[in-house]
Design an enzyme around this catalytic site. Sequence first.
Site, PDB file in Angstrom:
ATOM      1  N   THR A 126       0.840  -1.208   0.000  1.00  0.00           N
ATOM      2  CA  THR A 126       0.000   0.000   0.000  1.00  0.00           C
ATOM      3  C   THR A 126       0.871   1.252   0.000  1.00  0.00           C
ATOM      4  O   THR A 126       2.015   1.214   0.489  1.00  0.00           O
ATOM      5  CB  THR A 126      -0.913   0.004   1.247  1.00  0.00           C
ATOM      6  OG1 THR A 126      -1.408   1.331   1.470  1.00  0.00           O
ATOM      7  CG2 THR A 126      -0.176  -0.402   2.515  1.00  0.00           C
ATOM      8  N   ASP A 127       0.316   2.341  -0.499  1.00  0.00           N
ATOM      9  CA  ASP A 127       1.078   3.608  -0.449  1.00  0.00           C
ATOM     10  C   ASP A 127       1.265   4.088   0.995  1.00  0.00           C
ATOM     11  O   ASP A 127       2.101   4.951   1.254  1.00  0.00           O
ATOM     12  CB  ASP A 127       0.408   4.698  -1.304  1.00  0.00           C
ATOM     13  CG  ASP A 127      -0.980   5.102  -0.834  1.00  0.00           C
ATOM     14  OD1 ASP A 127      -1.548   4.429   0.064  1.00  0.00           O
ATOM     15  OD2 ASP A 127      -1.511   6.101  -1.364  1.00  0.00           O
ATOM     16  N   GLU A 128       0.480   3.521   1.923  1.00  0.00           N
ATOM     17  CA  GLU A 128       0.582   3.983   3.317  1.00  0.00           C
ATOM     18  C   GLU A 128       1.923   3.625   3.952  1.00  0.00           C
ATOM     19  O   GLU A 128       2.281   4.178   4.997  1.00  0.00           O
ATOM     20  CB  GLU A 128      -0.587   3.440   4.148  1.00  0.00           C
ATOM     21  CG  GLU A 128      -1.912   3.922   3.593  1.00  0.00           C
ATOM     22  CD  GLU A 128      -3.122   3.681   4.474  1.00  0.00           C
ATOM     23  OE1 GLU A 128      -2.984   3.642   5.707  1.00  0.00           O
ATOM     24  OE2 GLU A 128      -4.222   3.529   3.915  1.00  0.00           O
ATOM     25  N   TYR A 151      -1.482  -0.482  11.246  1.00  0.00           N
ATOM     26  CA  TYR A 151      -1.784  -1.104   9.949  1.00  0.00           C
ATOM     27  C   TYR A 151      -0.636  -0.910   8.969  1.00  0.00           C
ATOM     28  O   TYR A 151      -0.097  -1.874   8.412  1.00  0.00           O
ATOM     29  CB  TYR A 151      -3.078  -0.517   9.361  1.00  0.00           C
ATOM     30  CG  TYR A 151      -3.225  -0.781   7.873  1.00  0.00           C
ATOM     31  CD1 TYR A 151      -3.446  -2.068   7.388  1.00  0.00           C
ATOM     32  CD2 TYR A 151      -3.111   0.253   6.934  1.00  0.00           C
ATOM     33  CE1 TYR A 151      -3.548  -2.320   6.013  1.00  0.00           C
ATOM     34  CE2 TYR A 151      -3.220   0.010   5.564  1.00  0.00           C
ATOM     35  CZ  TYR A 151      -3.442  -1.271   5.109  1.00  0.00           C
ATOM     36  OH  TYR A 151      -3.538  -1.524   3.765  1.00  0.00           O
ATOM     37  N   LYS A 155       2.034  -3.585   7.184  1.00  0.00           N
ATOM     38  CA  LYS A 155       2.146  -3.753   5.733  1.00  0.00           C
ATOM     39  C   LYS A 155       3.579  -3.467   5.258  1.00  0.00           C
ATOM     40  O   LYS A 155       4.083  -4.119   4.343  1.00  0.00           O
ATOM     41  CB  LYS A 155       1.170  -2.813   5.009  1.00  0.00           C
ATOM     42  CG  LYS A 155      -0.291  -3.170   5.178  1.00  0.00           C
ATOM     43  CD  LYS A 155      -0.676  -4.495   4.554  1.00  0.00           C
ATOM     44  CE  LYS A 155      -0.599  -4.485   3.053  1.00  0.00           C
ATOM     45  NZ  LYS A 155      -1.057  -5.789   2.475  1.00  0.00           N
TER      46      LYS A 155
HETATM   47  P1  NAD Z   1     -10.479  -6.333   2.889  1.00  0.00           P
HETATM   48  O1  NAD Z   1     -10.361  -6.091   4.340  1.00  0.00           O
HETATM   49  O2  NAD Z   1     -11.738  -5.968   2.179  1.00  0.00           O
HETATM   50  O3  NAD Z   1     -10.218  -7.880   2.581  1.00  0.00           O
HETATM   51  C1  NAD Z   1      -9.195  -8.608   3.175  1.00  0.00           C
HETATM   52  C2  NAD Z   1      -9.490 -10.089   2.965  1.00  0.00           C
HETATM   53  O4  NAD Z   1      -8.405 -10.839   3.547  1.00  0.00           O
HETATM   54  C3  NAD Z   1     -10.772 -10.575   3.639  1.00  0.00           C
HETATM   55  O5  NAD Z   1     -11.502 -11.387   2.746  1.00  0.00           O
HETATM   56  C4  NAD Z   1     -10.266 -11.373   4.841  1.00  0.00           C
HETATM   57  O6  NAD Z   1     -11.152 -12.427   5.208  1.00  0.00           O
HETATM   58  C5  NAD Z   1      -8.943 -11.900   4.313  1.00  0.00           C
HETATM   59  N1  NAD Z   1      -7.989 -12.221   5.391  1.00  0.00           N
HETATM   60  C6  NAD Z   1      -7.604 -11.414   6.415  1.00  0.00           C
HETATM   61  N2  NAD Z   1      -6.710 -12.035   7.203  1.00  0.00           N
HETATM   62  C7  NAD Z   1      -6.501 -13.267   6.637  1.00  0.00           C
HETATM   63  C8  NAD Z   1      -5.687 -14.373   6.976  1.00  0.00           C
HETATM   64  N3  NAD Z   1      -4.908 -14.341   8.064  1.00  0.00           N
HETATM   65  N4  NAD Z   1      -5.710 -15.459   6.178  1.00  0.00           N
HETATM   66  C9  NAD Z   1      -6.506 -15.496   5.082  1.00  0.00           C
HETATM   67  N5  NAD Z   1      -7.313 -14.490   4.722  1.00  0.00           N
HETATM   68  C10 NAD Z   1      -7.314 -13.374   5.485  1.00  0.00           C
HETATM   69  O7  NAD Z   1      -9.233  -5.591   2.246  1.00  0.00           O
HETATM   70  P2  NAD Z   1      -9.051  -4.948   0.804  1.00  0.00           P
HETATM   71  O8  NAD Z   1      -9.430  -3.526   0.856  1.00  0.00           O
HETATM   72  O9  NAD Z   1      -9.647  -5.838  -0.216  1.00  0.00           O
HETATM   73  O10 NAD Z   1      -7.451  -4.986   0.686  1.00  0.00           O
HETATM   74  C11 NAD Z   1      -6.794  -6.091   0.079  1.00  0.00           C
HETATM   75  C12 NAD Z   1      -5.301  -5.858   0.094  1.00  0.00           C
HETATM   76  O11 NAD Z   1      -4.987  -4.652  -0.597  1.00  0.00           O
HETATM   77  C13 NAD Z   1      -4.719  -5.695   1.492  1.00  0.00           C
HETATM   78  O12 NAD Z   1      -3.478  -6.340   1.515  1.00  0.00           O
HETATM   79  C14 NAD Z   1      -4.556  -4.193   1.648  1.00  0.00           C
HETATM   80  O13 NAD Z   1      -3.506  -3.886   2.535  1.00  0.00           O
HETATM   81  C15 NAD Z   1      -4.213  -3.799   0.225  1.00  0.00           C
HETATM   82  N6  NAD Z   1      -4.563  -2.424  -0.167  1.00  0.00           N
HETATM   83  C16 NAD Z   1      -5.825  -1.946   0.046  1.00  0.00           C
HETATM   84  C17 NAD Z   1      -6.151  -0.653  -0.371  1.00  0.00           C
HETATM   85  C18 NAD Z   1      -7.559  -0.118  -0.189  1.00  0.00           C
HETATM   86  O14 NAD Z   1      -7.790   1.057  -0.491  1.00  0.00           O
HETATM   87  N7  NAD Z   1      -8.519  -0.897   0.270  1.00  0.00           N
HETATM   88  C19 NAD Z   1      -5.182   0.139  -0.983  1.00  0.00           C
HETATM   89  C20 NAD Z   1      -3.894  -0.380  -1.190  1.00  0.00           C
HETATM   90  C21 NAD Z   1      -3.610  -1.661  -0.779  1.00  0.00           C
HETATM   91  P1  TYD Z   2     -10.117   5.069   5.173  1.00  0.00           P
HETATM   92  O1  TYD Z   2     -11.181   4.749   4.165  1.00  0.00           O
HETATM   93  O2  TYD Z   2     -10.169   4.425   6.504  1.00  0.00           O
HETATM   94  O3  TYD Z   2      -8.728   4.793   4.434  1.00  0.00           O
HETATM   95  P2  TYD Z   2      -7.205   5.122   4.925  1.00  0.00           P
HETATM   96  O4  TYD Z   2      -7.226   5.638   6.299  1.00  0.00           O
HETATM   97  O5  TYD Z   2      -6.563   3.787   4.848  1.00  0.00           O
HETATM   98  O6  TYD Z   2      -6.700   6.103   3.930  1.00  0.00           O
HETATM   99  O7  TYD Z   2     -10.102   6.637   5.401  1.00  0.00           O
HETATM  100  C1  TYD Z   2      -9.908   7.540   4.327  1.00  0.00           C
HETATM  101  C2  TYD Z   2      -9.858   8.939   4.905  1.00  0.00           C
HETATM  102  O8  TYD Z   2     -11.134   9.261   5.452  1.00  0.00           O
HETATM  103  C3  TYD Z   2      -8.875   9.099   6.049  1.00  0.00           C
HETATM  104  O9  TYD Z   2      -8.280  10.390   5.973  1.00  0.00           O
HETATM  105  C4  TYD Z   2      -9.734   9.015   7.299  1.00  0.00           C
HETATM  106  C5  TYD Z   2     -11.039   9.599   6.834  1.00  0.00           C
HETATM  107  N1  TYD Z   2     -12.254   9.077   7.512  1.00  0.00           N
HETATM  108  C6  TYD Z   2     -13.155   9.958   8.128  1.00  0.00           C
HETATM  109  O10 TYD Z   2     -12.963  11.184   8.133  1.00  0.00           O
HETATM  110  N2  TYD Z   2     -14.257   9.434   8.721  1.00  0.00           N
HETATM  111  C7  TYD Z   2     -14.521   8.101   8.748  1.00  0.00           C
HETATM  112  O11 TYD Z   2     -15.536   7.668   9.347  1.00  0.00           O
HETATM  113  C8  TYD Z   2     -13.586   7.206   8.107  1.00  0.00           C
HETATM  114  C9  TYD Z   2     -13.805   5.729   8.110  1.00  0.00           C
HETATM  115  C10 TYD Z   2     -12.479   7.753   7.485  1.00  0.00           C
END
Ligand code: NAD
Ligand code: TYD
Length: 337
Positions: A126-128, A151, A155
């Site tokens: 992730t970019d985080e 988190y 990562k």
């Molecule tokens: P999500 O929380 O929607 O899904 C995560 C999935 O992983 C779930 O289905 C969960 O059951 C499964 N899981 C969790 N722990 C597990 C374990 N120990 N063994 C097997 N399965 C497990 O997350 P997402 O938003 O789909 O993110 C997917 C990936 O992309 C993550 O690695 C996250 O860090 C990365 N990512 C997400 C974003 C975003 O904006 N959501 C951005 C950049 C990177």
């Molecule tokens: P989020 O979707 O949790 O993603 P991330 O923190 O991983 O970027 O949050 C996106 C942005 O929105 C972040 O700056 C936190 C803010 N946020 C709120 O202001 N209120 C909320 O209830 C949530 C969930 C996020």
Amino acid sequence: MKTVLVTGGAGFIGSNFINHILSERDDWFIVNLDKLTYAGNLENLKGIEENKNYAFVKGDIINGELIDFLFTKYSFNYVINFAAESHVDRSILGSEVFFQSNVIGTNVLLEAARRFEVERFLQISTDEVYGSLGAEGLFTETTPIAPNSPYSSSKAAADLMALSFHHTYGLPVLVTRCSNNYGSYQFPEKLIPLMIINALNDKKLPIYGDGLNVRDWIYVIDHNRAVEKVLENGRIGEVYNIGAEQEMTNIQIVKLILKHLGKSEDLIEFVKDRLGHDRRYAIDAAKIKTELNWKPEFVFEEAIERTIDWYLQNKEWWERIISGEYAKYYAEQYLTR
Ligand code: NAD
Ligand code: TYD
């Protein structure tokens, strides 16, 4: 034919990836390994069980015996590790499961990938991991890693561990670092689905701090097309940033959602800031664009409307979530603010 282990394939991005791949190609056999945590939902993969190129296994990536069994049974060519605990707020409430799943789990997968000599291992990072930007500048692949939340630090550990397995053992690792995703089936704890659902229910929309934190948004399909490219054509041992040059403040996003739904801005409520809240993320995706000829295809204004409409049309999906096991956490965290 390639056999591909996709972990976390019942979550938001992983399920979108599987749906996308299986609808477009028949040269991959996908094994989806998912623990089905609160965020994993097989409804995200409706109809896919019928596909002859798909198998689902419920299990934890930290379970070394299960992982060895699966690697023996399927002789995976590729591994794509989406599985993770993914929500910053939850990591602030309790970090242990983040380090178990995101760090130890990735280690178990890397060790198996090494022993079983997979062709490619893609770690979804992730970019985080880069930490927070000021008003200017972009994250490039050489920006120092400086994660701020439990988190993002979990990562970052996984991301660096994957790269170290390449450096030390020559494991064919690739790492992607993508910006914030949006789209259908995103769990309603993240900003966009949470705000859509609260607005539809005429609940307050809790904005942390001053609402001026910036995220760089990408439509989930664009992310997954990039993942597919990096996996197949990326240079081994390299990191690829993924982003769509779509920076928005949180308040801009929330106002846009309210406008599209015809709801009043009076629903907005500024609440206490998130601990350690990163101010700004923004991605320089020049490397993947020039090396792999990828570019985002979706325009933000259209894709966000498509996403909002999806939540409007798929009430049963999110109503089951907010009234089920998740209800208590959801109520405590958001609805009573
Ligand atoms: P999500 O929380 O929607 O899904 C995560 C999935 O992983 C779930 O289905 C969960 O059951 C499964 N899981 C969790 N722990 C597990 C374990 N120990 N063994 C097997 N399965 C497990 O997350 P997402 O938003 O789909 O993110 C997917 C990936 O992309 C993550 O690695 C996250 O860090 C990365 N990512 C997400 C974003 C975003 O904006 N959501 C951005 C950049 C990177
Ligand atoms: P989020 O979707 O949790 O993603 P991330 O923190 O991983 O970027 O949050 C996106 C942005 O929105 C972040 O700056 C936190 C803010 N946020 C709120 O202001 N209120 C909320 O209830 C949530 C969930 C996020």
